[in-house]
Design an enzyme around this catalytic site. Structure first.
Site, PDB file in Angstrom:
ATOM      1  N   LYS A   1      -2.918   4.374 -13.698  1.00  0.00           N
ATOM      2  CA  LYS A   1      -1.501   4.444 -13.301  1.00  0.00           C
ATOM      3  C   LYS A   1      -1.018   3.050 -12.890  1.00  0.00           C
ATOM      4  O   LYS A   1      -1.835   2.135 -12.713  1.00  0.00           O
ATOM      5  CB  LYS A   1      -1.344   5.436 -12.151  1.00  0.00           C
TER       6      LYS A   1
ATOM      7  N   ARG B   1       0.824  15.949   0.493  1.00  0.00           N
ATOM      8  CA  ARG B   1       1.680  15.226  -0.434  1.00  0.00           C
ATOM      9  C   ARG B   1       2.027  16.210  -1.542  1.00  0.00           C
ATOM     10  O   ARG B   1       3.032  16.885  -1.444  1.00  0.00           O
ATOM     11  CB  ARG B   1       0.935  13.990  -0.951  1.00  0.00           C
TER      12      ARG B   1
ATOM     13  N   TYR C   1       7.876 -24.708   4.906  1.00  0.00           N
ATOM     14  CA  TYR C   1       9.020 -24.178   5.656  1.00  0.00           C
ATOM     15  C   TYR C   1       8.621 -23.789   7.071  1.00  0.00           C
ATOM     16  O   TYR C   1       7.564 -23.184   7.287  1.00  0.00           O
ATOM     17  CB  TYR C   1       9.576 -22.941   4.951  1.00  0.00           C
TER      18      TYR C   1
ATOM     19  N   MET D   1       8.464 -19.769  -2.418  1.00  0.00           N
ATOM     20  CA  MET D   1       8.698 -18.961  -3.617  1.00  0.00           C
ATOM     21  C   MET D   1       7.777 -19.366  -4.755  1.00  0.00           C
ATOM     22  O   MET D   1       7.236 -18.516  -5.468  1.00  0.00           O
ATOM     23  CB  MET D   1      10.171 -19.088  -4.063  1.00  0.00           C
TER      24      MET D   1
HETATM   25  C1  PLP Z   1      -4.413   7.041  -7.587  1.00  0.00           C
HETATM   26  C2  PLP Z   1      -5.175   8.301  -7.626  1.00  0.00           C
HETATM   27  C3  PLP Z   1      -6.560   8.280  -7.749  1.00  0.00           C
HETATM   28  C4  PLP Z   1      -7.375   7.010  -7.751  1.00  0.00           C
HETATM   29  O1  PLP Z   1      -7.474   6.545  -6.435  1.00  0.00           O
HETATM   30  P1  PLP Z   1      -8.295   5.238  -6.041  1.00  0.00           P
HETATM   31  O2  PLP Z   1      -8.220   5.195  -4.580  1.00  0.00           O
HETATM   32  O3  PLP Z   1      -7.578   4.092  -6.673  1.00  0.00           O
HETATM   33  O4  PLP Z   1      -9.651   5.424  -6.577  1.00  0.00           O
HETATM   34  C5  PLP Z   1      -7.213   9.492  -7.860  1.00  0.00           C
HETATM   35  N1  PLP Z   1      -6.525  10.655  -7.830  1.00  0.00           N
HETATM   36  C6  PLP Z   1      -5.191  10.706  -7.689  1.00  0.00           C
HETATM   37  C7  PLP Z   1      -4.499  12.010  -7.657  1.00  0.00           C
HETATM   38  C8  PLP Z   1      -4.465   9.531  -7.582  1.00  0.00           C
HETATM   39  O5  PLP Z   1      -3.146   9.581  -7.449  1.00  0.00           O
END
Ligand code: PLP
Length: 364
Positions: A35, A130, A256, A304
């Protein structure tokens, strides 16, 4: 000539980390979680290193299309399921498996016209609050799904909130076990932290594991353990070069806000990397960085486009010297992304996802 900043994705490290995850759950199949554009690495760039996975898990439908466009015919799982009815058409067309976490998604499936029934992962909320059905509502959802001609096999999943920390997974694992005890179907519970820390029990490893962050070489429970402890390799190097050098007198400041003031004469390298590249502005004096593979520190505020670096430990380094913000230097020295993230008060996850579009990428 473009600015010298470059992010490099290490195919060998991805392959190694995937193999490491397999060893943690030799009897399970592995979803490589890709993802957020493979945690900022780029789906197309990680594909070769992760193609030995059993499936790819993600949540953006456009990303699922990109995985199919790479020629991947194996399982692809939408971790949040569909967002609107027409997403199911894409699932049918591309053969995507999808999570079902709420009644609205079952309603959409019931109204969906398809020749091919869909493989679904029914998600239980075991305490993270969630996504997912509460334990007492899981059975009804399962029965509803089971009655739909649009649904093929039903598997179960849940997600842990504290796999990386002191509370652990037991309270959630037990809730999941209780609620699913007599229901047939495959199961998936573990993210990276659960897989590395809690997967001694076969029923926790279950049928599918879902590592994300560990594949990219970041320790899910840093600083309790670092990537080396878990035998993980950095899958991304962010590197640049020194583009200017300043000789400071005692009392002179850098950057800065004059946040760093030299106590004695010293050399400062100015590197071509700033917060517009995704390097966190929360990093300040003391954040570790490698110059020519030698460990040194940031000086003053991140701008930046530039950042100051203490060249005291590397007297030979000048214009053009190699600067490694995180990952692996040419001499083999490694600066874990987790150390930089800690200096910025965040996690490796956020840093790797935040590399800015203006940074060029390479794959090795
Ligand atoms: C992102 C995610 C994972 C992977 O989690 P990590 O902590 O990156 O290993 C697994 N299951 C779900 C449902 C997720 O959203």
């Amino acid at each position: 000539m473009p600015r010298p900043i470059l992010a490099t994705v290490h195919t060998g490290a991805l392959r190694h980390n995937l193999e490491r995850m397999r060893r943690a759950a030799p009897d399970a199949r592995v979803w490589a979680v890709v993802k957020a554009n493979a945690y900022g690495h780029g789906i197309e760039r990680v594909f070769e290193g992760l193609r030995a996975a059993d499936g790819f898990a993600l949540l953006d439908l456009a990303e699922a299309e990109r995985v199919r466009a790479l020629g991947w015919r194996g399982p692809v799982l939408l971790l949040e399921g569909v967002f609107e009815p027409r997403d199911l058409e894409l699932c049918s067309r591309l053969g995507l498996w999808h999570t079902v976490h709420c009644d609205e998604q079952i309603d959409m499936l019931a109204a969906h016209k398809t020749q091919q029934p869909h493989r679904v992962f029914l998600k239980m909320n075991s305490g993270m609050n969630r996504l997912g059905f509460a334990p007492q509502r899981l059975r009804t959802a399962w029965a509803r799904l089971g009655a739909l001609p649009q649904v093929d096999e039903i598997s179960f999943m849940t997600h842990f909130s504290d796999a990386d920390g002191a509370r652990g997974i037991d309270h959630q694992w037990i809730a999941f076990e209780d609620a699913t005890a007599d229901l047939p179907g495959e199961r998936s519970l573990c993210n990276s932290a659960a897989l590395l820390r809690h997967a001694g029990r076969p029923r926790v490893r279950a049928d599918w594991v879902r590592p994300g962050i560990a594949l990219y070489g970041s320790a899910p429970d840093f600083p309790e353990h670092d990537a080396a402890h878990w035998q993980l390799q950095s899958a991304m190097t962010l590197a640049t070069r020194v583009i200017g050098v300043q000789q400071l007198d005692a009392g002179a400041s850098v950057g800065y806000g004059s946040r760093f003031v030299a106590e004695a004469p010293m050399r400062v390298g100015v590197a071509a990397c700033g917060y517009a590249d995704g390097y966190p502005r929360h990093c300040d004096t003391g954040t570790p960085v490698l110059v020519n593979g030698m460990r040194t520190r940031l000086l003053g505020r991140v701008s930046m486009d530039m950042v100051g670096i203490d060249l005291t430990p590397v007297p030979d380094a000048g214009f053009g010297a190699e600067v490694t913000l995180w990952g692996r230097a040419a001499n083999g020295a490694v600066l874990p992304i987790d150390e930089v993230a800690q200096a910025a008060g965040t996690l490796g996850y956020e840093l790797m996802c935040a590399v800015a579009p203006r940074v060029a990428f390479a794959v090795d």
